[in-house]
Enzyme design. Structure first.
Site, PDB file in Angstrom:
ATOM      1  N   PRO A   8       0.809  -1.228   0.000  1.00  0.00           N
ATOM      2  CA  PRO A   8       0.000   0.000   0.000  1.00  0.00           C
ATOM      3  C   PRO A   8       0.838   1.272   0.000  1.00  0.00           C
ATOM      4  O   PRO A   8       0.575   2.205   0.738  1.00  0.00           O
ATOM      5  CB  PRO A   8      -0.818  -0.133   1.296  1.00  0.00           C
ATOM      6  N   GLY A   9       1.884   1.334  -0.835  1.00  0.00           N
ATOM      7  CA  GLY A   9       2.648   2.570  -1.036  1.00  0.00           C
ATOM      8  C   GLY A   9       1.918   3.439  -2.069  1.00  0.00           C
ATOM      9  O   GLY A   9       0.743   3.189  -2.384  1.00  0.00           O
ATOM     10  N   LYS A  77       8.228  -2.023  -1.828  1.00  0.00           N
ATOM     11  CA  LYS A  77       9.609  -1.589  -2.018  1.00  0.00           C
ATOM     12  C   LYS A  77      10.474  -2.837  -2.224  1.00  0.00           C
ATOM     13  O   LYS A  77      10.184  -3.911  -1.664  1.00  0.00           O
ATOM     14  CB  LYS A  77      10.089  -0.848  -0.764  1.00  0.00           C
ATOM     15  N   ASN A 103      10.713  -0.845  -8.748  1.00  0.00           N
ATOM     16  CA  ASN A 103      12.032  -0.355  -9.163  1.00  0.00           C
ATOM     17  C   ASN A 103      13.079  -1.431  -8.922  1.00  0.00           C
ATOM     18  O   ASN A 103      12.961  -2.227  -7.990  1.00  0.00           O
ATOM     19  CB  ASN A 103      12.443   0.842  -8.278  1.00  0.00           C
ATOM     20  N   LYS A 187      15.238   1.954 -17.170  1.00  0.00           N
ATOM     21  CA  LYS A 187      14.734   2.650 -15.973  1.00  0.00           C
ATOM     22  C   LYS A 187      15.793   2.600 -14.869  1.00  0.00           C
ATOM     23  O   LYS A 187      15.999   3.573 -14.140  1.00  0.00           O
ATOM     24  CB  LYS A 187      13.423   1.977 -15.521  1.00  0.00           C
ATOM     25  N   ASN A 191      17.418   5.527 -12.501  1.00  0.00           N
ATOM     26  CA  ASN A 191      17.341   5.463 -11.033  1.00  0.00           C
ATOM     27  C   ASN A 191      18.717   5.494 -10.366  1.00  0.00           C
ATOM     28  O   ASN A 191      18.879   6.149  -9.335  1.00  0.00           O
ATOM     29  CB  ASN A 191      16.583   4.203 -10.578  1.00  0.00           C
ATOM     30  N   ASN A 195      18.463   8.788  -8.134  1.00  0.00           N
ATOM     31  CA  ASN A 195      17.944   8.536  -6.781  1.00  0.00           C
ATOM     32  C   ASN A 195      18.963   8.755  -5.666  1.00  0.00           C
ATOM     33  O   ASN A 195      18.681   9.509  -4.726  1.00  0.00           O
ATOM     34  CB  ASN A 195      17.322   7.136  -6.714  1.00  0.00           C
ATOM     35  N   SER A 257      11.992   8.873  -5.313  1.00  0.00           N
ATOM     36  CA  SER A 257      11.477   7.932  -4.305  1.00  0.00           C
ATOM     37  C   SER A 257      12.507   7.730  -3.196  1.00  0.00           C
ATOM     38  O   SER A 257      12.149   7.572  -2.020  1.00  0.00           O
ATOM     39  CB  SER A 257      11.112   6.605  -4.965  1.00  0.00           C
TER      40      SER A 257
HETATM   41  O1  PAF Z   1      12.288   6.488  -8.271  1.00  0.00           O
HETATM   42  C1  PAF Z   1      11.907   7.583  -8.735  1.00  0.00           C
HETATM   43  O2  PAF Z   1      11.752   8.571  -8.023  1.00  0.00           O
HETATM   44  C2  PAF Z   1      11.514   7.660 -10.218  1.00  0.00           C
HETATM   45  O3  PAF Z   1      11.760   6.411 -10.783  1.00  0.00           O
HETATM   46  C3  PAF Z   1      12.201   8.752 -11.021  1.00  0.00           C
HETATM   47  C4  PAF Z   1      12.021   8.456 -12.492  1.00  0.00           C
HETATM   48  C5  PAF Z   1      13.681   8.883 -10.691  1.00  0.00           C
HETATM   49  C6  PAF Z   1      11.502  10.075 -10.846  1.00  0.00           C
HETATM   50  O4  PAF Z   1      11.595  10.632  -9.577  1.00  0.00           O
END
Ligand code: PAF
Length: 310
Positions: A8-9, A77, A103, A187, A191, A195, A257
């Site tokens: 539930p994120g 997560k 992710n 992706k 990240n 991130n 994130s």
């Molecule tokens: O993890 C994240 O925050 C997203 O995948 C991204 C694309 C970096 C956008 O904030």
């Protein structure tokens, strides 16, 4: 279609809410009984893309309450995947499908340890969702979701179309993708660049491109990930710097994130992102010094929480 959304994120709450509003039999699966008890009554508070606020009474349940589901979607997560995957044999109906929209790397492998690869799907979500609080989310930006069959999966194109239609009926932009493994790595490249640096520096995505030293590190981390992908036989093409710049521009005000996790004191996904590049690089003989440094810094950020002077 009977659907379980596990986790539930932000993304989990959004999908479960939109499927519920589209008339699907959907369950939002949580592992914490006290949170289930609270949100069973409260539902999900959604601020939509158009800015309106809605409370959606989506059934918020424990894994043992769903009954067998035709589609199980993992949105936990990455560090929770191993534990959540243990519920898959109970959640999935005979012939049912499980889809990861998480992710990072290794989610599929952890799910396959429980149920095999045959009925697994992978997807990549580019939409923006922010979790304001438990059960309170903002659908912050539109963006496509791509779904496909990863290596080892035996899910047919017709079944993938069925899943894509489900997302489209719920108002989400969704397409089948023939090379989902390549997209997962594309992706990942984004990240591993954005991130950790936004989390360490506590800046929104757009600020990263304006900080020359940090930008250099972000581009180097993404380039290392691309080299590892290629050594693994996954043809991730294109210039990592251009890709990073596009995402930083498109999501300029977003808190990544990992930044959201750090600010909320939650564990980060560093082990599924930069640490995976380092580990796979070691196996394949590809040097990954920048990903190694970023991994160590983000791990240290968590470990130093109780030691700081301010
Ligand atoms: O993890 C994240 O925050 C997203 O995948 C991204 C694309 C970096 C956008 O904030």
């Amino acid at each position: 279609m009977r659907i379980a959304v596990v986790g539930p994120g932000g993304l989990g709450c959004l999908l479960a809410s939109l499927f519920f509003e589209a008339g699907e039999k959907v369950f939002l699966v949580d592992y914490r009984p006290e949170r289930v008890a609270l949100f069973k009554a409260k539902g999900v508070h959604l601020k939509s893309l158009t800015g309106d606020h809605r409370i959606i009474p989506v059934p918020w349940v424990l894994a043992e309450e769903t009954g067998p589901c035709h589609l199980t979607i993992m949105t936990v997560k990455a560090h929770q995947t191993e534990a959540a995957a243990r519920a898959l044999p109970r959640l999935m109906a005979a012939g049912g499908l499980a889809l990861t929209l998480q992710n990072g790397l290794a989610n599929l492998e952890l799910m396959a340890q429980e149920v095999g690869f045959e009925r697994l799907l992978a997807g990549v979500a580019f939409l923006g969702v922010t979790r304001r609080d438990e059960g309170r989310i903002i659908h912050a930006g539109p963006g496509p979701i791509y779904i496909g069959a990863p290596p080892g999966s035996q899910v047919s194109p017709a079944e993938i179309s069925g899943v894509v239609d489900l997302f489209s009926r719920a108002g989400l932009e969704c397409q089948a993708h023939p090379h989902i493994q390549v997209l997962l790595w594309e992706k990942l490249l984004v990240n591993v660049g954005i991130n950790p640096l936004t989390a360490l520096l506590r800046v929104p995505n757009g600020a990263l491109a304006k900080l020359p030293e940090a930008w250099e590190l972000a581009v180097a981390a993404a380039a290392e990930a691309q080299a590892v992908a290629r050594a693994a036989g996954i043809e991730v093409t294109g210039d990592p710097q251009t890709r990073l710049r596009q995402v930083c521009t498109a999501t300029a005000p977003n808190h990544s994130s990992m930044l959201q996790d750090v600010l909320a004191g939650r564990p980060t996904e560093i082990e599924a992102l930069n640490a995976q590049v380092v580990n796979r690089g070691k196996t394949l003989g590809v040097p990954t010094p920048v990903n190694s440094l970023l991994t160590q810094l983000v791990r240290s950020l968590a470990r130093s929480a109780g030691l700081r002077v301010v």
